[in-house]
Design a protein around this motif. Sequence first.
Motif, PDB file in Angstrom:
ATOM      1  N   LEU A  76      -0.773  -4.760  -6.089  1.00  0.00           N
ATOM      2  CA  LEU A  76      -0.423  -3.456  -5.527  1.00  0.00           C
ATOM      3  C   LEU A  76      -0.097  -2.497  -6.647  1.00  0.00           C
ATOM      4  N   LEU A  77      -0.529  -1.259  -6.502  1.00  0.00           N
ATOM      5  CA  LEU A  77      -0.141  -0.184  -7.400  1.00  0.00           C
ATOM      6  C   LEU A  77       0.079   1.040  -6.525  1.00  0.00           C
ATOM      7  N   THR A  78       1.282   1.594  -6.574  1.00  0.00           N
ATOM      8  CA  THR A  78       1.581   2.756  -5.750  1.00  0.00           C
ATOM      9  C   THR A  78       2.406   3.755  -6.546  1.00  0.00           C
ATOM     10  N   VAL A  79       2.158   5.029  -6.284  1.00  0.00           N
ATOM     11  CA  VAL A  79       2.877   6.124  -6.931  1.00  0.00           C
ATOM     12  C   VAL A  79       3.281   7.106  -5.832  1.00  0.00           C
ATOM     13  N   VAL A  80       4.514   7.599  -5.899  1.00  0.00           N
ATOM     14  CA  VAL A  80       4.975   8.548  -4.886  1.00  0.00           C
ATOM     15  C   VAL A  80       4.118   9.811  -4.940  1.00  0.00           C
ATOM     16  N   PRO A  81       3.881  10.442  -3.795  1.00  0.00           N
ATOM     17  CA  PRO A  81       2.999  11.609  -3.766  1.00  0.00           C
ATOM     18  C   PRO A  81       3.357  12.697  -4.791  1.00  0.00           C
ATOM     19  N   GLY A  82       4.628  12.981  -4.995  1.00  0.00           N
ATOM     20  CA  GLY A  82       5.028  14.037  -5.919  1.00  0.00           C
ATOM     21  C   GLY A  82       4.799  13.731  -7.380  1.00  0.00           C
ATOM     22  N   ALA A  83       4.445  12.478  -7.695  1.00  0.00           N
ATOM     23  CA  ALA A  83       4.212  12.091  -9.091  1.00  0.00           C
ATOM     24  C   ALA A  83       2.748  11.712  -9.350  1.00  0.00           C
ATOM     25  N   ARG A  84       1.899  11.914  -8.374  1.00  0.00           N
ATOM     26  CA  ARG A  84       0.490  11.565  -8.552  1.00  0.00           C
ATOM     27  C   ARG A  84      -0.214  12.595  -9.429  1.00  0.00           C
ATOM     28  N   ARG A  85      -1.304  12.137 -10.054  1.00  0.00           N
ATOM     29  CA  ARG A  85      -2.123  12.977 -10.944  1.00  0.00           C
ATOM     30  C   ARG A  85      -1.345  13.445 -12.171  1.00  0.00           C
ATOM     31  N   GLN A  86      -0.357  12.616 -12.590  1.00  0.00           N
ATOM     32  CA  GLN A  86       0.442  12.927 -13.774  1.00  0.00           C
ATOM     33  C   GLN A  86       0.445  11.774 -14.778  1.00  0.00           C
ATOM     34  N   GLY A  87      -0.445  10.815 -14.590  1.00  0.00           N
ATOM     35  CA  GLY A  87      -0.574   9.717 -15.533  1.00  0.00           C
ATOM     36  C   GLY A  87       0.261   8.488 -15.220  1.00  0.00           C
ATOM     37  N   VAL A  88       1.019   8.504 -14.132  1.00  0.00           N
ATOM     38  CA  VAL A  88       1.877   7.362 -13.791  1.00  0.00           C
ATOM     39  C   VAL A  88       1.029   6.127 -13.491  1.00  0.00           C
ATOM     40  N   ALA A  89       0.019   6.274 -12.658  1.00  0.00           N
ATOM     41  CA  ALA A  89      -0.827   5.127 -12.297  1.00  0.00           C
ATOM     42  C   ALA A  89      -1.553   4.578 -13.520  1.00  0.00           C
ATOM     43  N   THR A  90      -2.018   5.445 -14.394  1.00  0.00           N
ATOM     44  CA  THR A  90      -2.692   4.998 -15.613  1.00  0.00           C
ATOM     45  C   THR A  90      -1.738   4.197 -16.478  1.00  0.00           C
ATOM     46  N   ARG A  91      -0.519   4.671 -16.631  1.00  0.00           N
ATOM     47  CA  ARG A  91       0.478   3.953 -17.437  1.00  0.00           C
ATOM     48  C   ARG A  91       0.815   2.604 -16.798  1.00  0.00           C
ATOM     49  N   LEU A  92       0.961   2.567 -15.477  1.00  0.00           N
ATOM     50  CA  LEU A  92       1.238   1.300 -14.800  1.00  0.00           C
ATOM     51  C   LEU A  92       0.073   0.328 -14.982  1.00  0.00           C
ATOM     52  N   LEU A  93      -1.144   0.825 -14.833  1.00  0.00           N
ATOM     53  CA  LEU A  93      -2.323  -0.027 -14.992  1.00  0.00           C
ATOM     54  C   LEU A  93      -2.384  -0.603 -16.408  1.00  0.00           C
ATOM     55  N   THR A  94      -2.128   0.220 -17.401  1.00  0.00           N
ATOM     56  CA  THR A  94      -2.126  -0.243 -18.786  1.00  0.00           C
ATOM     57  C   THR A  94      -1.034  -1.288 -19.013  1.00  0.00           C
ATOM     58  N   ALA A  95       0.123  -1.090 -18.410  1.00  0.00           N
ATOM     59  CA  ALA A  95       1.217  -2.056 -18.540  1.00  0.00           C
ATOM     60  C   ALA A  95       0.851  -3.390 -17.901  1.00  0.00           C
ATOM     61  N   VAL A  96       0.181  -3.352 -16.765  1.00  0.00           N
ATOM     62  CA  VAL A  96      -0.258  -4.585 -16.113  1.00  0.00           C
ATOM     63  C   VAL A  96      -1.277  -5.301 -16.994  1.00  0.00           C
ATOM     64  N   GLU A  97      -2.209  -4.558 -17.560  1.00  0.00           N
ATOM     65  CA  GLU A  97      -3.184  -5.161 -18.472  1.00  0.00           C
ATOM     66  C   GLU A  97      -2.469  -5.829 -19.647  1.00  0.00           C
ATOM     67  N   ALA A  98      -1.463  -5.166 -20.189  1.00  0.00           N
ATOM     68  CA  ALA A  98      -0.719  -5.704 -21.332  1.00  0.00           C
ATOM     69  C   ALA A  98       0.081  -6.943 -20.956  1.00  0.00           C
ATOM     70  N   ALA A  99       0.536  -7.000 -19.724  1.00  0.00           N
ATOM     71  CA  ALA A  99       1.378  -8.114 -19.283  1.00  0.00           C
ATOM     72  C   ALA A  99       0.575  -9.340 -18.863  1.00  0.00           C
ATOM     73  N   CYS A 100      -0.683  -9.160 -18.529  1.00  0.00           N
ATOM     74  CA  CYS A 100      -1.484 -10.265 -18.006  1.00  0.00           C
ATOM     75  C   CYS A 100      -1.624 -11.382 -19.041  1.00  0.00           C
ATOM     76  N   THR A 101      -1.382 -12.609 -18.610  1.00  0.00           N
ATOM     77  CA  THR A 101      -1.419 -13.762 -19.511  1.00  0.00           C
ATOM     78  C   THR A 101      -2.630 -14.662 -19.284  1.00  0.00           C
TER      79      THR A 101
END
Length: 170
Positions: A76-101
């Motif tokens: 799951l990846l979710t971002v509150v409507p008021g914070a969308r299109r500001q890079g939050v989802a991209t940062r979360l996706l990158t963090a998940v990629e970095a965390a994957c083992t």
Amino acid sequence: MGDIEPGALVLRRAEPADRTALAGTDPIAAAGDPTRRASIRRWCEQGLALLAEDSRGPVGYGVLEYTFFEQGFLTLLTVVPGARRQGVATRLLTAVEAACTTPKLFTSTNVSNQPMQQLLLKSGWRPAGLVHGLDEGDPELFYLCPSENLSLSSTLRTFPDTVIGKESRI
């Protein structure tokens, strides 16, 4: 919510005490769905949720599990409507990629979820399959993270904490 200031977004592993705040960022949990609320509690307790927050609190989260053929899966990846299109989802996706083992990382999204499909394609993820029957009339598209995203980040297994300027384990 207003614009998120650059450098004001912190990504960290969600803790059990964060479960109520995470439920507030999730439209299904916020609507009172007991199954989603139980999942959020479990994800926080097991350290599977990555939380994005700014000075006002949580603005989104992602969940990384290893239940998909013992490979990483962005559940799951979710971002509150008021914070969308500001890079939050991209940062979360990158963090998940970095965390994957694991050597592979997958995710899925409904055919109707165009914003998620655009995010994945922009980030280099490749389509990996289509499943009918999960959500009636809205097939599920599966994606595979490019191995170079994982091999680059897998040596680190950390992501920068942009507010306090230190590396944080996830």
